[in-house]
Design a protein around this motif. Structure first.
Motif, PDB file in Angstrom:
ATOM      1  N   ALA A  27      -0.797  13.023  -1.912  1.00 41.73           N
ATOM      2  CA  ALA A  27      -1.472  12.468  -3.077  1.00 41.73           C
ATOM      3  C   ALA A  27      -1.575  10.960  -2.920  1.00 41.73           C
ATOM      4  CB  ALA A  27      -0.686  12.806  -4.340  1.00 41.73           C
ATOM      5  N   GLY A  28      -2.736  10.447  -3.244  1.00 38.78           N
ATOM      6  CA  GLY A  28      -2.920   9.006  -3.233  1.00 38.78           C
ATOM      7  C   GLY A  28      -3.113   8.387  -1.866  1.00 38.78           C
ATOM      8  N   PHE A  29      -3.379   9.205  -0.844  1.00 37.82           N
ATOM      9  CA  PHE A  29      -3.587   8.632   0.490  1.00 37.82           C
ATOM     10  C   PHE A  29      -4.758   7.667   0.452  1.00 37.82           C
ATOM     11  CE2 PHE A  29      -5.741   8.794   4.681  1.00 37.82           C
ATOM     12  CZ  PHE A  29      -4.772   8.119   5.399  1.00 37.82           C
ATOM     13  N   ASP A  30      -4.545   6.473   0.969  1.00 40.87           N
ATOM     14  CA  ASP A  30      -5.563   5.427   0.964  1.00 40.87           C
ATOM     15  C   ASP A  30      -6.010   5.171   2.392  1.00 40.87           C
ATOM     16  OD1 ASP A  30      -7.193   3.251   0.597  1.00 40.87           O
ATOM     17  OD2 ASP A  30      -5.628   1.943  -0.214  1.00 40.87           O
ATOM     18  N   ASN A  31      -7.168   5.707   2.756  1.00 42.70           N
ATOM     19  CA  ASN A  31      -7.663   5.558   4.117  1.00 42.70           C
ATOM     20  C   ASN A  31      -8.165   4.142   4.391  1.00 42.70           C
ATOM     21  OD1 ASN A  31      -8.034   6.779   6.673  1.00 42.70           O
ATOM     22  ND2 ASN A  31     -10.243   6.856   6.295  1.00 42.70           N
ATOM     23  N   ALA A  33      -6.354   1.560   3.713  1.00 44.78           N
ATOM     24  CA  ALA A  33      -5.141   0.826   4.109  1.00 44.78           C
ATOM     25  C   ALA A  33      -4.049   1.842   4.467  1.00 44.78           C
ATOM     26  CB  ALA A  33      -4.690  -0.092   2.989  1.00 44.78           C
ATOM     27  N   PRO A  34      -4.283   2.639   5.517  1.00 39.99           N
ATOM     28  CA  PRO A  34      -3.343   3.724   5.806  1.00 39.99           C
ATOM     29  C   PRO A  34      -1.951   3.252   6.197  1.00 39.99           C
ATOM     30  CG  PRO A  34      -4.955   3.513   7.576  1.00 39.99           C
ATOM     31  CD  PRO A  34      -5.391   2.608   6.465  1.00 39.99           C
ATOM     32  N   ARG A  35      -1.834   2.133   6.868  1.00 38.68           N
ATOM     33  CA  ARG A  35      -0.501   1.663   7.278  1.00 38.68           C
ATOM     34  C   ARG A  35       0.299   1.187   6.073  1.00 38.68           C
ATOM     35  NH1 ARG A  35      -1.156  -0.821  13.327  1.00 38.68           N
ATOM     36  NH2 ARG A  35      -2.438   0.908  14.076  1.00 38.68           N
ATOM     37  N   ALA A  36      -0.344   0.481   5.182  1.00 38.24           N
ATOM     38  CA  ALA A  36       0.355   0.040   3.966  1.00 38.24           C
ATOM     39  C   ALA A  36       0.781   1.249   3.141  1.00 38.24           C
ATOM     40  CB  ALA A  36      -0.549  -0.888   3.151  1.00 38.24           C
ATOM     41  N   TRP A  37      -0.096   2.243   3.032  1.00 36.59           N
ATOM     42  CA  TRP A  37       0.236   3.459   2.295  1.00 36.59           C
ATOM     43  C   TRP A  37       1.407   4.172   2.967  1.00 36.59           C
ATOM     44  CZ3 TRP A  37       0.302   8.574   3.767  1.00 36.59           C
ATOM     45  CH2 TRP A  37       0.459   9.507   2.746  1.00 36.59           C
ATOM     46  N   MET A  38       1.365   4.251   4.303  1.00 32.64           N
ATOM     47  CA  MET A  38       2.408   4.958   5.048  1.00 32.64           C
ATOM     48  C   MET A  38       3.766   4.297   4.860  1.00 32.64           C
ATOM     49  SD  MET A  38       2.344   7.717   6.979  1.00 32.64           S
ATOM     50  CE  MET A  38       3.879   8.272   6.286  1.00 32.64           C
ATOM     51  N   GLU A  39       3.794   2.978   4.764  1.00 28.93           N
ATOM     52  CA  GLU A  39       5.060   2.257   4.588  1.00 28.93           C
ATOM     53  C   GLU A  39       5.724   2.583   3.250  1.00 28.93           C
ATOM     54  OE1 GLU A  39       6.725   0.547   6.874  1.00 28.93           O
ATOM     55  OE2 GLU A  39       5.117   0.983   8.288  1.00 28.93           O
ATOM     56  N   GLN A  40       4.965   3.099   2.310  1.00 25.47           N
ATOM     57  CA  GLN A  40       5.513   3.446   1.001  1.00 25.47           C
ATOM     58  C   GLN A  40       6.033   4.883   0.948  1.00 25.47           C
ATOM     59  OE1 GLN A  40       2.313   2.678  -1.710  1.00 25.47           O
ATOM     60  NE2 GLN A  40       2.299   0.488  -1.299  1.00 25.47           N
ATOM     61  N   GLN A  41       5.832   5.639   2.010  1.00 26.10           N
ATOM     62  CA  GLN A  41       6.231   7.040   2.021  1.00 26.10           C
ATOM     63  C   GLN A  41       7.707   7.173   2.392  1.00 26.10           C
ATOM     64  OE1 GLN A  41       3.884   9.208   0.777  1.00 26.10           O
ATOM     65  NE2 GLN A  41       2.947   7.200   0.533  1.00 26.10           N
TER      66      GLN A  41
END
Length: 124
Positions: A27-31, A33-41
């Protein structure tokens, strides 16, 4: 094309398999800014991302070892076996990473590196 050459392709695709696990259905995947999104996982998604990074790091020495062993005319059957073992160990490594089994993951990593070293030494 030899089995070992196919294993180079398989190993080259492993990071992308881990990336799919990290991002699929999230949910909320942001393509944008995928690296910034991934760092929040966290949890398995974060560990899948870490596995992806490690696959990228492990690939160059593996590919070089296979190619050099073949260029040096080492026994192809042994090259094929070691290349297959490396890819299977890396798949198991990914599973151990996702399951948060750190000791097993480290053991599988070491065995995979052992295959790479063996491939480099095979022509001797």
């Amino acid at each position: 094309m030899t089995l070992a050459n196919w294993m180079i392709l398989a190993a080259a695709l492993l990071p992308y398999l881990a990336a799919v696990v990290a991002k699929a259905g999230a949910a909320g995947f942001d393509n944008s800014a995928p690296r910034a999104w991934m760092e929040q996982q966290g949890g398995y998604r974060q560990r899948a991302d870490w596995a992806q990074r490690n696959h990228f790091e492990a690939f160059p020495p593996f590919a070089a070892a296979v190619i050099l062993a073949q260029m040096a005319s080492a026994p192809q059957e042994r090259i094929d076996l070691l290349a297959l073992a490396f890819v299977l160990l890396r798949l198991a490594y990914t599973g151990a990473y996702l399951a948060n089994l750190a000791t097993l993951r480290s053991l599988l990593f070491g065995l995979g590196i052992g295959c790479v070293v063996w491939l480099f030494l095979l022509p001797l």
